[in-house]
Design a protein around this motif. Sequence first.
Motif, PDB file in Angstrom:
ATOM      1  N   GLN A 280       1.270  -1.175   0.017  1.00 16.42           N
ATOM      2  CA  GLN A 280      -0.430   0.093  -0.189  1.00 16.42           C
ATOM      3  C   GLN A 280       1.388   1.050   0.281  1.00 16.42           C
ATOM      4  O   GLN A 280       0.658   2.051  -0.326  1.00 16.42           O
ATOM      5  N   ALA A 281       1.836   1.626   1.164  1.00 19.36           N
ATOM      6  CA  ALA A 281       2.868   2.797   0.862  1.00 19.36           C
ATOM      7  C   ALA A 281       3.689   2.458  -0.512  1.00 19.36           C
ATOM      8  O   ALA A 281       3.350   3.613  -0.898  1.00 19.36           O
ATOM      9  N   LYS A 282       3.197   1.667  -0.699  1.00 16.58           N
ATOM     10  CA  LYS A 282       4.039   1.502  -2.205  1.00 16.58           C
ATOM     11  C   LYS A 282       3.363   2.139  -3.441  1.00 16.58           C
ATOM     12  O   LYS A 282       3.504   3.309  -4.321  1.00 16.58           O
ATOM     13  N   LYS A 283       2.581   2.086  -3.416  1.00 22.83           N
ATOM     14  CA  LYS A 283       1.274   2.014  -4.347  1.00 22.83           C
ATOM     15  C   LYS A 283       0.933   3.414  -4.020  1.00 22.83           C
ATOM     16  O   LYS A 283       0.668   4.482  -4.881  1.00 22.83           O
ATOM     17  N   PHE A 284       1.182   3.982  -2.733  1.00 20.48           N
ATOM     18  CA  PHE A 284       0.810   5.693  -2.931  1.00 20.48           C
ATOM     19  C   PHE A 284       1.584   6.434  -2.977  1.00 20.48           C
ATOM     20  O   PHE A 284       1.516   7.089  -3.148  1.00 20.48           O
ATOM     21  N   PHE A 285       2.647   5.845  -2.283  1.00 18.25           N
ATOM     22  CA  PHE A 285       4.191   6.509  -2.969  1.00 18.25           C
ATOM     23  C   PHE A 285       4.100   6.591  -5.068  1.00 18.25           C
ATOM     24  O   PHE A 285       4.016   7.836  -4.969  1.00 18.25           O
ATOM     25  N   GLU A 286       3.682   5.749  -5.671  1.00 10.26           N
ATOM     26  CA  GLU A 286       3.856   5.562  -6.727  1.00 10.26           C
ATOM     27  C   GLU A 286       2.892   5.996  -7.802  1.00 10.26           C
ATOM     28  O   GLU A 286       2.824   6.937  -8.549  1.00 10.26           O
ATOM     29  N   ASP A 287       1.468   6.354  -6.465  1.00  5.65           N
ATOM     30  CA  ASP A 287      -0.112   7.008  -7.286  1.00  5.65           C
ATOM     31  C   ASP A 287       0.466   8.422  -6.811  1.00  5.65           C
ATOM     32  O   ASP A 287       0.196   9.567  -7.857  1.00  5.65           O
ATOM     33  N   GLY A 288       1.252   9.181  -6.092  1.00  2.00           N
ATOM     34  CA  GLY A 288       1.245  10.113  -5.680  1.00  2.00           C
ATOM     35  C   GLY A 288       3.239  10.869  -6.841  1.00  2.00           C
ATOM     36  O   GLY A 288       2.520  12.286  -7.383  1.00  2.00           O
ATOM     37  N   ALA A 289       3.674  10.185  -6.906  1.00  2.00           N
ATOM     38  CA  ALA A 289       4.649  10.526  -7.808  1.00  2.00           C
ATOM     39  C   ALA A 289       3.971  10.720  -9.189  1.00  2.00           C
ATOM     40  O   ALA A 289       4.300  11.462 -10.044  1.00  2.00           O
ATOM     41  N   SER A 290       3.298   9.809  -9.619  1.00  2.00           N
ATOM     42  CA  SER A 290       2.208   9.599 -10.517  1.00  2.00           C
ATOM     43  C   SER A 290       1.547  10.933 -10.828  1.00  2.00           C
ATOM     44  O   SER A 290       2.256  11.992 -12.112  1.00  2.00           O
TER      45      SER A 290
ATOM     46  N   ALA B 261       1.248  17.134 -12.181  1.00  2.00           N
ATOM     47  CA  ALA B 261       0.914  17.928 -12.106  1.00  2.00           C
ATOM     48  C   ALA B 261       1.658  18.996 -12.193  1.00  2.00           C
ATOM     49  O   ALA B 261       1.567  20.465 -12.718  1.00  2.00           O
ATOM     50  N   ILE B 262       3.044  18.524 -12.310  1.00  2.00           N
ATOM     51  CA  ILE B 262       4.363  19.741 -12.531  1.00  2.00           C
ATOM     52  C   ILE B 262       4.499  19.616 -14.239  1.00  2.00           C
ATOM     53  O   ILE B 262       4.404  20.451 -14.691  1.00  2.00           O
ATOM     54  N   GLU B 263       4.703  18.995 -15.011  1.00  2.00           N
ATOM     55  CA  GLU B 263       3.809  18.774 -16.252  1.00  2.00           C
ATOM     56  C   GLU B 263       2.855  19.455 -16.603  1.00  2.00           C
ATOM     57  O   GLU B 263       3.103  20.401 -17.637  1.00  2.00           O
ATOM     58  N   ASP B 264       1.998  19.561 -15.961  1.00  2.00           N
ATOM     59  CA  ASP B 264       0.869  20.327 -16.607  1.00  2.00           C
ATOM     60  C   ASP B 264       1.216  22.032 -16.042  1.00  2.00           C
ATOM     61  O   ASP B 264       0.651  23.335 -16.639  1.00  2.00           O
ATOM     62  N   GLY B 265       1.930  22.552 -15.103  1.00  2.00           N
ATOM     63  CA  GLY B 265       2.150  23.390 -14.439  1.00  2.00           C
ATOM     64  C   GLY B 265       3.281  23.699 -15.350  1.00  2.00           C
ATOM     65  O   GLY B 265       3.435  25.319 -16.091  1.00  2.00           O
ATOM     66  N   VAL B 266       3.983  23.157 -16.078  1.00  2.00           N
ATOM     67  CA  VAL B 266       4.963  23.561 -16.877  1.00  2.00           C
ATOM     68  C   VAL B 266       4.819  24.128 -18.460  1.00  2.00           C
ATOM     69  O   VAL B 266       4.924  25.376 -19.074  1.00  2.00           O
ATOM     70  N   ALA B 267       3.718  23.320 -18.751  1.00  2.00           N
ATOM     71  CA  ALA B 267       2.260  23.104 -19.826  1.00  2.00           C
ATOM     72  C   ALA B 267       1.820  24.616 -20.010  1.00  2.00           C
ATOM     73  O   ALA B 267       2.284  25.272 -21.201  1.00  2.00           O
ATOM     74  N   LYS B 268       1.353  25.044 -18.791  1.00  2.00           N
ATOM     75  CA  LYS B 268       1.007  26.360 -18.459  1.00  2.00           C
ATOM     76  C   LYS B 268       2.021  27.591 -18.799  1.00  2.00           C
ATOM     77  O   LYS B 268       1.540  28.874 -19.285  1.00  2.00           O
ATOM     78  N   ALA B 269       2.535  27.419 -17.823  1.00  2.00           N
ATOM     79  CA  ALA B 269       3.971  28.109 -17.314  1.00  2.00           C
ATOM     80  C   ALA B 269       4.369  28.721 -19.077  1.00  2.00           C
ATOM     81  O   ALA B 269       4.313  29.795 -19.478  1.00  2.00           O
ATOM     82  N   THR B 270       4.484  27.717 -20.078  1.00  4.57           N
ATOM     83  CA  THR B 270       5.225  27.884 -21.379  1.00  4.57           C
ATOM     84  C   THR B 270       4.212  28.414 -22.451  1.00  4.57           C
ATOM     85  O   THR B 270       4.502  28.865 -23.334  1.00  4.57           O
ATOM     86  N   LYS B 271       3.084  27.818 -22.471  1.00  4.56           N
ATOM     87  CA  LYS B 271       1.740  28.265 -22.958  1.00  4.56           C
ATOM     88  C   LYS B 271       1.598  30.416 -22.407  1.00  4.56           C
ATOM     89  O   LYS B 271       2.073  30.659 -23.311  1.00  4.56           O
ATOM     90  N   SER B 272       1.580  30.645 -21.310  1.00  4.96           N
ATOM     91  CA  SER B 272       1.994  31.859 -20.856  1.00  4.96           C
ATOM     92  C   SER B 272       2.952  32.624 -20.806  1.00  4.96           C
ATOM     93  O   SER B 272       2.719  33.430 -21.717  1.00  4.96           O
TER      94      SER B 272
END
Length: 184
Positions: free
Chosen positions: A37-47, A52-63
């Motif tokens: 469960q911890a491994k799945k939690f951390f994998e899901d969290g990392a994913s 979220a980071i990729e979305d933020g980078v895409a929005k920052a790039t667009k801006s």
Amino acid sequence: MAETKTTPTEKVARIATDATAAGAEQAKKIVQDSTVQAKKFFEDGASKARAAIEDGVAKATKSSEDLMKAAQDAAEFGRGNVEALTKATQTYMAGVQDLSKQTLALVQGLAEHAMEGAKALAAVKSLKEAADVQSAFAKAGFEKAMSETAKLQEATLKLVETAAAPITARATAAMEKVTKPLAA
């Protein structure tokens, strides 16, 4: 086979051993489940964090791209304003030179007319003839001055319109640029 008798102490020891083994087995299962469960939690969290980071980078790039486009548009519009102002100034300066030449020609013409009048006055024989010559030259000089002044006024008005045309065009373009987003 001979049956061995187990003592109560041995029975308690065996129950305790069995209970400990069962508890250890259950604890091992809980640890394994918790690890999964911890491994799945951390994998899901990392994913999710990566998304979220990729979305933020895409929005920052667009801006950033939108901001650069706006800056380029503003620079291009400013360059157009400078070009319009330069053209208006050049037109005005050329027109002023032409008006100066026309004014100088008018003044020279009036000076020549005055010299002719002075010569004509010098040749008169009577006071009445002097008054007639003076009146005729004054009238002709006034008419010439009025005619040439009207031409200068027309030329000045045309110069102002011509010189203002590039600036008027830029002002119209600016208004269209400002009102275009409002209409959309």
